[in-house]
Design a protein around this motif. Structure first.
Motif, PDB file in Angstrom:
ATOM      1  N   ASN A  42      -0.821  -0.904  58.920  1.00 26.14           N
ATOM      2  CA  ASN A  42      -0.785  -0.356  57.554  1.00 26.14           C
ATOM      3  C   ASN A  42       0.334  -1.000  56.739  1.00 26.14           C
ATOM      4  OD1 ASN A  42      -2.910   1.382  58.025  1.00 26.14           O
ATOM      5  ND2 ASN A  42      -1.662   3.231  58.091  1.00 26.14           N
ATOM      6  N   ILE A  43       1.489  -1.157  57.353  1.00 27.52           N
ATOM      7  CA  ILE A  43       2.629  -1.724  56.632  1.00 27.52           C
ATOM      8  C   ILE A  43       2.425  -3.221  56.392  1.00 27.52           C
ATOM      9  CG2 ILE A  43       5.115  -2.190  56.779  1.00 27.52           C
ATOM     10  CD1 ILE A  43       5.276   0.605  58.215  1.00 27.52           C
ATOM     11  N   LEU A  44       1.890  -3.926  57.370  1.00 27.08           N
ATOM     12  CA  LEU A  44       1.590  -5.344  57.165  1.00 27.08           C
ATOM     13  C   LEU A  44       0.585  -5.521  56.028  1.00 27.08           C
ATOM     14  CD1 LEU A  44       1.324  -6.604  60.865  1.00 27.08           C
ATOM     15  CD2 LEU A  44       3.212  -6.968  59.264  1.00 27.08           C
ATOM     16  N   ALA A  45      -0.428  -4.674  55.997  1.00 28.00           N
ATOM     17  CA  ALA A  45      -1.426  -4.738  54.925  1.00 28.00           C
ATOM     18  C   ALA A  45      -0.793  -4.418  53.575  1.00 28.00           C
ATOM     19  CB  ALA A  45      -2.583  -3.793  55.217  1.00 28.00           C
ATOM     20  N   ALA A  46       0.114  -3.449  53.543  1.00 30.80           N
ATOM     21  CA  ALA A  46       0.798  -3.101  52.294  1.00 30.80           C
ATOM     22  C   ALA A  46       1.575  -4.290  51.751  1.00 30.80           C
ATOM     23  CB  ALA A  46       1.738  -1.919  52.526  1.00 30.80           C
ATOM     24  N   VAL A  47       2.284  -4.964  52.630  1.00 30.54           N
ATOM     25  CA  VAL A  47       3.130  -6.076  52.216  1.00 30.54           C
ATOM     26  C   VAL A  47       2.306  -7.304  51.829  1.00 30.54           C
ATOM     27  CG1 VAL A  47       4.869  -7.725  53.054  1.00 30.54           C
ATOM     28  CG2 VAL A  47       5.127  -5.274  53.530  1.00 30.54           C
TER      29      VAL A  47
END
Length: 163
Positions: A42-47
């Motif tokens: 989720n965080i990788l996708a956000a960034v």
């Protein structure tokens, strides 16, 4: 050269695959399956992709994990709300620490609260209270958020940090 949409779609596919395979490493905690890799994703996708792509990655990963028997229906609200929360946080702040906290709060609190009706109405479970999933969701998202922070902090020095 590949256009931006093709690059985003390719990365989204890779992140979905990582989340699904990461579902093999889930940990049962208090009636829930904790999958910290989903929160890392989720965080990788956000960034790298933004909030809407992040929600799409979370939905696709949850769907495939359920089809493969690696997750439950509670994966949908938890991962999708967390992905939207951290995606919006990164979009507006560009700060990794805030993004990781938004993932933890989005999944751990909002996603856990949204999981209660899913469990009760769609899965036929009888949860003790509407807050029953907060602790296991927080444990899972906390671990995944820490992993993402460490990974991105050292791999991408251009990302602003909350120091």
């Amino acid at each position: 050269m590949l256009d931006t949409r093709t690059r985003k779609l390719t990365l989204a596919g890779i992140l979905v695959a990582v989340a699904v395979l990461g579902g093999l490493f889930s940990i049962p905690v208090l009636g829930s399956r904790c999958a910290p890799v989903q929160h890392l994703v989720n965080i990788l996708a956000a960034v790298f992709l933004g909030p809407l792509w992040g929600v799409g990655v979370a939905f696709a990963a949850s769907l495939l994990r359920n089809i493969a028997g690696l997750g439950s229906l509670m994966a949908f609200p938890g991962s999708m709300i967390g992905a939207l929360s951290c995606g919006l946080a990164y979009h507006y702040t560009k700060r990794l620490g805030i993004t990781c906290i938004a993932e933890a709060l989005g999944t751990g609190i909002l996603g856990a609260l949204a999981a209660y009706p899913v469990a009760a109405l769609l899965m036929g479970l009888n949860p003790a209270s509407y807050t029953v999933y907060i602790v296991p969701f927080l444990l899972s998202t906390g671990a995944g958020s820490i992993l993402a922070y460490v990974l991105l902090r050292f791999l991408l020095p251009k990302i602003r940090r909350d120091e």
